[in-house]
Design a protein around this motif. Structure first.
Motif, PDB file in Angstrom:
ATOM      1  N   VAL A  35      -2.361  -3.161 -12.630  1.00 42.82           N
ATOM      2  CA  VAL A  35      -1.083  -2.713 -12.079  1.00 42.82           C
ATOM      3  C   VAL A  35      -1.057  -2.930 -10.564  1.00 42.82           C
ATOM      4  CG1 VAL A  35       0.421  -0.704 -11.723  1.00 42.82           C
ATOM      5  CG2 VAL A  35      -0.823  -0.982 -13.895  1.00 42.82           C
ATOM      6  N   CYS A  36       0.052  -3.455 -10.075  1.00 42.45           N
ATOM      7  CA  CYS A  36       0.311  -3.449  -8.637  1.00 42.45           C
ATOM      8  C   CYS A  36       1.058  -2.154  -8.325  1.00 42.45           C
ATOM      9  CB  CYS A  36       1.153  -4.654  -8.217  1.00 42.45           C
ATOM     10  SG  CYS A  36       1.664  -4.605  -6.482  1.00 42.45           S
ATOM     11  N   PRO A  37       0.427  -1.223  -7.645  1.00 37.88           N
ATOM     12  CA  PRO A  37       1.090   0.060  -7.367  1.00 37.88           C
ATOM     13  C   PRO A  37       2.107  -0.082  -6.244  1.00 37.88           C
ATOM     14  CG  PRO A  37      -1.024   0.019  -6.285  1.00 37.88           C
ATOM     15  CD  PRO A  37      -0.929  -1.283  -7.041  1.00 37.88           C
ATOM     16  N   PRO A  38       2.940   0.937  -6.064  1.00 37.08           N
ATOM     17  CA  PRO A  38       3.932   0.890  -4.984  1.00 37.08           C
ATOM     18  C   PRO A  38       3.261   1.001  -3.623  1.00 37.08           C
ATOM     19  CG  PRO A  38       3.937   3.032  -6.047  1.00 37.08           C
ATOM     20  CD  PRO A  38       3.022   2.174  -6.850  1.00 37.08           C
ATOM     21  N   MET A  39       3.543   0.043  -2.743  1.00 34.89           N
ATOM     22  CA  MET A  39       2.988   0.048  -1.382  1.00 34.89           C
ATOM     23  C   MET A  39       4.117  -0.270  -0.408  1.00 34.89           C
ATOM     24  SD  MET A  39      -0.574  -2.068  -1.990  1.00 34.89           S
ATOM     25  CE  MET A  39       0.210  -3.322  -3.017  1.00 34.89           C
ATOM     26  N   LYS A  83      17.924   0.202 -13.127  1.00 35.61           N
ATOM     27  CA  LYS A  83      18.178  -0.451 -14.421  1.00 35.61           C
ATOM     28  C   LYS A  83      19.259  -1.507 -14.291  1.00 35.61           C
ATOM     29  CE  LYS A  83      19.148   0.408 -19.290  1.00 35.61           C
ATOM     30  NZ  LYS A  83      19.539   1.396 -20.341  1.00 35.61           N
ATOM     31  N   ASP A  84      20.313  -1.207 -13.544  1.00 41.58           N
ATOM     32  CA  ASP A  84      21.394  -2.172 -13.347  1.00 41.58           C
ATOM     33  C   ASP A  84      20.901  -3.438 -12.654  1.00 41.58           C
ATOM     34  OD1 ASP A  84      23.107  -0.397 -14.523  1.00 41.58           O
ATOM     35  OD2 ASP A  84      24.141   0.195 -12.678  1.00 41.58           O
ATOM     36  N   ALA A  85      19.873  -3.298 -11.823  1.00 37.64           N
ATOM     37  CA  ALA A  85      19.317  -4.453 -11.119  1.00 37.64           C
ATOM     38  C   ALA A  85      18.444  -5.318 -12.028  1.00 37.64           C
ATOM     39  CB  ALA A  85      18.508  -3.999  -9.913  1.00 37.64           C
ATOM     40  N   GLY A  86      18.178  -4.843 -13.241  1.00 35.23           N
ATOM     41  CA  GLY A  86      17.430  -5.648 -14.203  1.00 35.23           C
ATOM     42  C   GLY A  86      15.958  -5.320 -14.310  1.00 35.23           C
ATOM     43  N   PHE A  87      15.516  -4.211 -13.711  1.00 33.27           N
ATOM     44  CA  PHE A  87      14.104  -3.843 -13.805  1.00 33.27           C
ATOM     45  C   PHE A  87      13.788  -3.266 -15.181  1.00 33.27           C
ATOM     46  CE2 PHE A  87      14.566  -3.976  -9.159  1.00 33.27           C
ATOM     47  CZ  PHE A  87      13.443  -4.733  -8.834  1.00 33.27           C
ATOM     48  N   ASP A  88      12.501  -3.272 -15.518  1.00 30.86           N
ATOM     49  CA  ASP A  88      12.057  -2.933 -16.869  1.00 30.86           C
ATOM     50  C   ASP A  88      11.744  -1.456 -17.059  1.00 30.86           C
ATOM     51  OD1 ASP A  88      11.709  -5.847 -17.765  1.00 30.86           O
ATOM     52  OD2 ASP A  88      10.471  -5.755 -15.962  1.00 30.86           O
ATOM     53  N   PHE A  89      11.536  -0.729 -15.981  1.00 32.84           N
ATOM     54  CA  PHE A  89      11.202   0.688 -16.035  1.00 32.84           C
ATOM     55  C   PHE A  89      11.489   1.291 -14.669  1.00 32.84           C
ATOM     56  CE2 PHE A  89       7.499  -1.360 -14.285  1.00 32.84           C
ATOM     57  CZ  PHE A  89       6.995  -0.466 -13.358  1.00 32.84           C
ATOM     58  N   VAL A  90      11.385   2.593 -14.577  1.00 33.90           N
ATOM     59  CA  VAL A  90      11.517   3.259 -13.284  1.00 33.90           C
ATOM     60  C   VAL A  90      10.363   4.238 -13.123  1.00 33.90           C
ATOM     61  CG1 VAL A  90      12.987   5.139 -14.141  1.00 33.90           C
ATOM     62  CG2 VAL A  90      13.110   4.466 -11.728  1.00 33.90           C
ATOM     63  N   GLU A  91       9.860   4.362 -11.895  1.00 33.34           N
ATOM     64  CA  GLU A  91       8.825   5.365 -11.618  1.00 33.34           C
ATOM     65  C   GLU A  91       9.370   6.398 -10.647  1.00 33.34           C
ATOM     66  OE1 GLU A  91       4.446   4.900 -11.451  1.00 33.34           O
ATOM     67  OE2 GLU A  91       4.710   5.105  -9.271  1.00 33.34           O
ATOM     68  N   ILE A  92       9.144   7.662 -10.972  1.00 29.91           N
ATOM     69  CA  ILE A  92       9.517   8.783 -10.108  1.00 29.91           C
ATOM     70  C   ILE A  92       8.327   9.096  -9.205  1.00 29.91           C
ATOM     71  CG2 ILE A  92      10.243  11.191 -10.049  1.00 29.91           C
ATOM     72  CD1 ILE A  92      11.133  10.791 -13.040  1.00 29.91           C
ATOM     73  N   HIS A  93       8.572   9.164  -7.903  1.00 26.19           N
ATOM     74  CA  HIS A  93       7.481   9.506  -6.980  1.00 26.19           C
ATOM     75  C   HIS A  93       7.387  11.021  -6.867  1.00 26.19           C
ATOM     76  CE1 HIS A  93       4.432   9.238  -4.089  1.00 26.19           C
ATOM     77  NE2 HIS A  93       4.876   8.246  -3.329  1.00 26.19           N
ATOM     78  N   GLY A  94       6.383  11.566  -7.549  1.00 32.72           N
ATOM     79  CA  GLY A  94       6.153  13.007  -7.507  1.00 32.72           C
ATOM     80  C   GLY A  94       4.805  13.352  -6.907  1.00 32.72           C
ATOM     81  N   ALA A  95       4.288  12.448  -6.062  1.00 32.00           N
ATOM     82  CA  ALA A  95       2.946  12.627  -5.492  1.00 32.00           C
ATOM     83  C   ALA A  95       2.989  12.684  -3.973  1.00 32.00           C
ATOM     84  CB  ALA A  95       2.038  11.482  -5.956  1.00 32.00           C
ATOM     85  N   HIS A  96       1.803  12.826  -3.370  1.00 32.38           N
ATOM     86  CA  HIS A  96       1.546  12.612  -1.937  1.00 32.38           C
ATOM     87  C   HIS A  96       2.312  13.537  -1.006  1.00 32.38           C
ATOM     88  CE1 HIS A  96       0.323   8.232  -3.139  1.00 32.38           C
ATOM     89  NE2 HIS A  96      -0.552   9.142  -3.537  1.00 32.38           N
ATOM     90  N   ILE A  99       4.873  -2.124  -9.685  1.00 33.14           N
ATOM     91  CA  ILE A  99       5.711  -0.982  -9.316  1.00 33.14           C
ATOM     92  C   ILE A  99       6.187  -1.244  -7.898  1.00 33.14           C
ATOM     93  CG2 ILE A  99       5.896   1.524  -9.140  1.00 33.14           C
ATOM     94  CD1 ILE A  99       3.337   1.714 -10.847  1.00 33.14           C
ATOM     95  N   VAL A 100       7.461  -1.550  -7.764  1.00 35.05           N
ATOM     96  CA  VAL A 100       8.033  -1.876  -6.454  1.00 35.05           C
ATOM     97  C   VAL A 100       7.982  -0.629  -5.574  1.00 35.05           C
ATOM     98  CG1 VAL A 100      10.130  -2.591  -5.241  1.00 35.05           C
ATOM     99  CG2 VAL A 100       9.478  -3.698  -7.395  1.00 35.05           C
ATOM    100  N   GLU A 101       7.685  -0.855  -4.336  1.00 34.37           N
ATOM    101  CA  GLU A 101       7.384   0.194  -3.370  1.00 34.37           C
ATOM    102  C   GLU A 101       8.396   1.333  -3.323  1.00 34.37           C
ATOM    103  OE1 GLU A 101       8.402  -1.769   0.771  1.00 34.37           O
ATOM    104  OE2 GLU A 101       7.737  -3.203  -0.743  1.00 34.37           O
ATOM    105  N   ALA A 102       7.927   2.487  -2.865  1.00 30.99           N
ATOM    106  CA  ALA A 102       8.746   3.682  -2.742  1.00 30.99           C
ATOM    107  C   ALA A 102      10.066   3.363  -2.050  1.00 30.99           C
ATOM    108  CB  ALA A 102       7.998   4.759  -1.971  1.00 30.99           C
ATOM    109  N   SER A 103      11.175   3.641  -2.745  1.00 28.03           N
ATOM    110  CA  SER A 103      12.508   3.303  -2.245  1.00 28.03           C
ATOM    111  C   SER A 103      13.344   4.577  -2.164  1.00 28.03           C
ATOM    112  CB  SER A 103      13.171   2.288  -3.176  1.00 28.03           C
ATOM    113  OG  SER A 103      12.363   1.124  -3.292  1.00 28.03           O
ATOM    114  N   TYR A 104      13.903   4.809  -0.984  1.00 28.85           N
ATOM    115  CA  TYR A 104      14.522   6.115  -0.760  1.00 28.85           C
ATOM    116  C   TYR A 104      15.866   6.252  -1.477  1.00 28.85           C
ATOM    117  CZ  TYR A 104      16.979   3.791   3.206  1.00 28.85           C
ATOM    118  OH  TYR A 104      17.727   2.948   4.020  1.00 28.85           O
ATOM    119  N   ILE A 105      16.054   7.440  -2.068  1.00 27.52           N
ATOM    120  CA  ILE A 105      17.234   7.705  -2.898  1.00 27.52           C
ATOM    121  C   ILE A 105      18.398   8.265  -2.094  1.00 27.52           C
ATOM    122  CG2 ILE A 105      15.812   8.112  -4.943  1.00 27.52           C
ATOM    123  CD1 ILE A 105      16.471  11.195  -4.367  1.00 27.52           C
ATOM    124  N   HIS A 106      18.118   8.694  -0.869  1.00 29.35           N
ATOM    125  CA  HIS A 106      19.132   9.295   0.004  1.00 29.35           C
ATOM    126  C   HIS A 106      18.671   9.058   1.441  1.00 29.35           C
ATOM    127  CE1 HIS A 106      21.500  12.344   2.109  1.00 29.35           C
ATOM    128  NE2 HIS A 106      22.254  12.480   1.021  1.00 29.35           N
TER     129      HIS A 106
END
Length: 646
Positions: A22-26, A162-175, A57-64
């Motif tokens: 896995v390539c983790p989010p960086m 999902k609309d962008a065509g990605f296969d899954f989503v990861e929730i950042h609940g760490a760090h 896993i594409v890097e941490a992307s801010y939701i707001h």
């Protein structure tokens, strides 16, 4: 050793993966000011996808916007982000790799300079690290209504993913980011329905999962990253995480990505481990999580050698292994392992170059891989006509220039005046915990041989040699010379240079005074102290090791303390004699006793050859410390650039 388990097919929910890497989010800090995808970002992900990884896993992307944690962080906070994300998804999919975005909110772990306003959190408890960056910073507690609206932001971000065509989503609940802040009794001091007890602290993340499911559907894979332990008194520990995992398993999470620490415990060196941290420091957390869930578990953190990855998988300590910085150092790591080309891997040396840049809000780069983020700029193109290239200096800059130029088709000869290649990297690897630096030096030496570079050691390049060999091109990488400060007594018989100490060409008598408390000074002090010497560091600045990253610095200071090294700061050396040094602080002088004084007070470029051969060749390049003493990252990049330009 075979690597069958590593390349075994795997599944996360309905998603089939070609292997267990896995390539983790960086976070790379390469997005636009608005958080939009850039070509630079796409190019790097393409390189990683082409290298054979199973999942990205594409890097941490801010939701707001108020949750933005880095100045050029990728965003997924608005529908205008979808177009660029769609291009990124297509580019990754062109290489048959599954990918998904990690959706993120920094919570209290940001400052107004980054997020454009007052940071928000479950409680107004500030983060000590952010307080250090901005003494005026103070997070605001979200209202009960705002918490629900923030959960909606996560759901909308998942929908955009999902609309962008990605296969899954990861929730950042760490760090220690927003979700962690709600989950942890260390940061959640609320008394409403989102705090108070375990069920209250779980409510926010469970609402996020429920709202995401409503947006993406029941079969779309949803994963979550958690800190198995915050390593903070009063915070989340592994027993607490196992309870969290059981609740999230029931809520429909498809895989658990187990990391560790928060910003305030980051200096302990487990989240993004430096050289001083042993390999795989967080695997046991992932294994503990596997005991309470049947869902796949991803482990991460300094699992950077193929044998270690395979071992973790064979022992069933985790189902997938994220190798992170290894893919910045060499995107083809998986392909090379699969094809048995282990000797060609450019291994991450965990030098912290990338993460130190990120936490100083700069573009992420890789020390050992100058192509990281410069895939277009440093394209290696075959040359129409081979040139005779002379490289002066066998340090990191010279070796990089030599093999790159040779790979392009030039006839390259590298000269090194010493009998050993590596330059300052050899000395840099000598202090305790720094041995991984040698891994890169050995890689460069293999690259020289692979690309047919003629290497001549024990011979210095001179104007006479240039005249004799008549090269078309000279690349000068002769490095730097130690700076000798203008201090009375500096030429005394008891004064030696730090480089000579590490080389073993001079002897020191205790007590030893190290003049200069930067990386070099602290490194030689630790090296001497480990040999049983009594060592004192004298530094004119307020703190020592200021040219090191935070966790490297904190761990080093702890080791120096345990070794009994005395540290004197804010003291300027005004005189050296046979009894030690005289220092001055705020106009007051004092004596510090010592038998030997080791100078570690900087360096100056060695430009003697550059001046001597000007006009002898049409093409002349000067790279690395020969231009100006800096970090090895700069030297290696300049070497690669010269090799591409010749």
């Amino acid at each position: 050793m075979t690597f069958e388990k590593m390349f075994e097919e795997g599944h996360i929910g309905t998603m089939k993966l070609e292997n267990r890497i896995v390539c983790p989010p960086m976070v790379r800090n390469w997005a636009s000011e608005e958080g939009l995808v850039t070509d630079r970002l796409i190019n790097n992900y393409v390189a990683i996808a082409a290298g054979g990884v199973g999942m990205i896993i594409v890097e941490a992307s801010y939701i707001h916007p108020i949750g933005k944690g880095f100045v050029n962080q990728l965003g997924i906070y608005d529908d205008k982000c979808i177009e660029g994300l769609k291009a990124l998804a297509v580019a990754i999919h062109n290489h048959g790799v599954k990918a998904g975005v990690q959706i993120h909110h920094a919570g209290r772990q940001t400052i107004p300079e980054f997020c454009g306003g007052q940071p928000v959190a479950p409680s107004p408890k500030p983060c000590g690290i952010m307080k250090f960056l901005d003494p005026e910073y103070s997070p605001r507690e979200l209202t009960t209504e705002e918490v629900g609206l923030m959960a909606d932001c996560y759901a909308e971000a998942a929908r955009r993913n999902k609309d962008a065509g990605f296969d899954f989503v990861e929730i950042h609940g760490a760090h220690g980011y927003l979700i962690t802040q709600f989950l942890s009794p260390y940061t959640n001091e609320r008394t409403d329905k989102y705090g108070g007890d375990f069920a209250g602290r779980m409510r926010f993340v469970l609402e996020i999962v429920e709202k995401i499911r409503a947006k993406v559907g029941p079969d779309y894979p949803v994963t979550i990253r958690l800190s198995g332990s915050e390593f903070m008194e009063g915070g989340i520990d592994i027993a607490y995480t196992r309870k969290i995992v059981q609740e999230l398993d029931k809520a429909g999470i498809d895989a658990f990505h187990i990391s560790g620490e928060i910003y305030e415990s980051y200096p302990q060196g487990r989240m993004i481990p430096p050289m001083a941290t042993p390999a795989a420091p967080l695997v046991e957390l992932a294994t503990a999580v596997k005991e309470v869930t049947s869902k796949p578990v991803i482990t991460v953190s300094k699992i950077y050698r193929p044998g270690l990855v395979e071992d973790v998988l064979v022992k069933n300590q985790a189902d997938f292994v994220a190798i992170g910085r290894s893919l910045l150092a060499d995107p083809e790591w998986p392909k090379k392992v699969k094809e048995g080309r282990l000797g060609e891997i450019n291994y991450c040396i965990t030098c912290q170059g990338c993460i130190d840049l990120l936490f100083s809000q700069q573009d992420v780069r890789c020390t050992v891989n100058p192509w990281c983020g410069r895939e277009e700029e440093l394209e290696i193109k075959p040359v129409p006509t081979a040139k005779k290239v002379m490289v002066a200096g066998g340090g990191p800059a010279g070796m990089e220039a030599a093999w790159v130029a040779a790979q392009r088709g030039h006839q390259v000869t590298l000269y090194e005046k010493n009998h050993q290649l590596g330059g300052q990297m050899v000395l840099a690897a000598m202090p305790p915990t720094r041995d991984d630096i040698n891994v890169f030096t050995r890689y460069q030496i293999r690259q020289l041989a692979k690309n047919g570079v003629s290497v001549i050691t024990g011979k210095e390049v001179t104007p006479e040699l240039v005249n004799e060999e008549k090269p078309d091109v000279i690349i000068i990488a002769t490095g730097s010379c130690p700076t000798k400060p203008d201090i009375p007594g500096v030429d005394g018989t008891n004064v030696v240079d730090a480089r000579d100490v590490l080389r073993g060409t001079v002897r020191c008598r205790s007590p030893i005074i190290v003049a200069g408390g930067g990386l070099v000074g602290c490194g030689v002090a630790e090296w001497l102290a480990q040999k049983g010497e009594k060592v004192k560091i004298v530094e004119m600045l307020e703190n020592v090791a200021q040219d090191m990253g935070l966790n490297d610095m904190m761990m080093l200071l702890d080791r120096l303390s345990k070794l009994g090294v005395e540290i004197f700061t804010k003291k300027r050396i005004t005189k050296i004699d046979l009894h030690g040094v005289t220092v001055e602080e705020e106009g007051k002088a004092e004596e510090i006793a010592g038998e030997t004084v080791v100078l570690a007070m900087g360096a100056r470029p060695d430009q003697e050859l550059t001046e001597a051969v000007k006009g002898q060749v049409l093409e002349l390049y000067t790279v690395g410390d020969s231009v100006e003493p800096r970090k090895s990252m700069d030297a290696i990049y300049e070497g690669a650039k010269a090799g591409c330009q010749v």
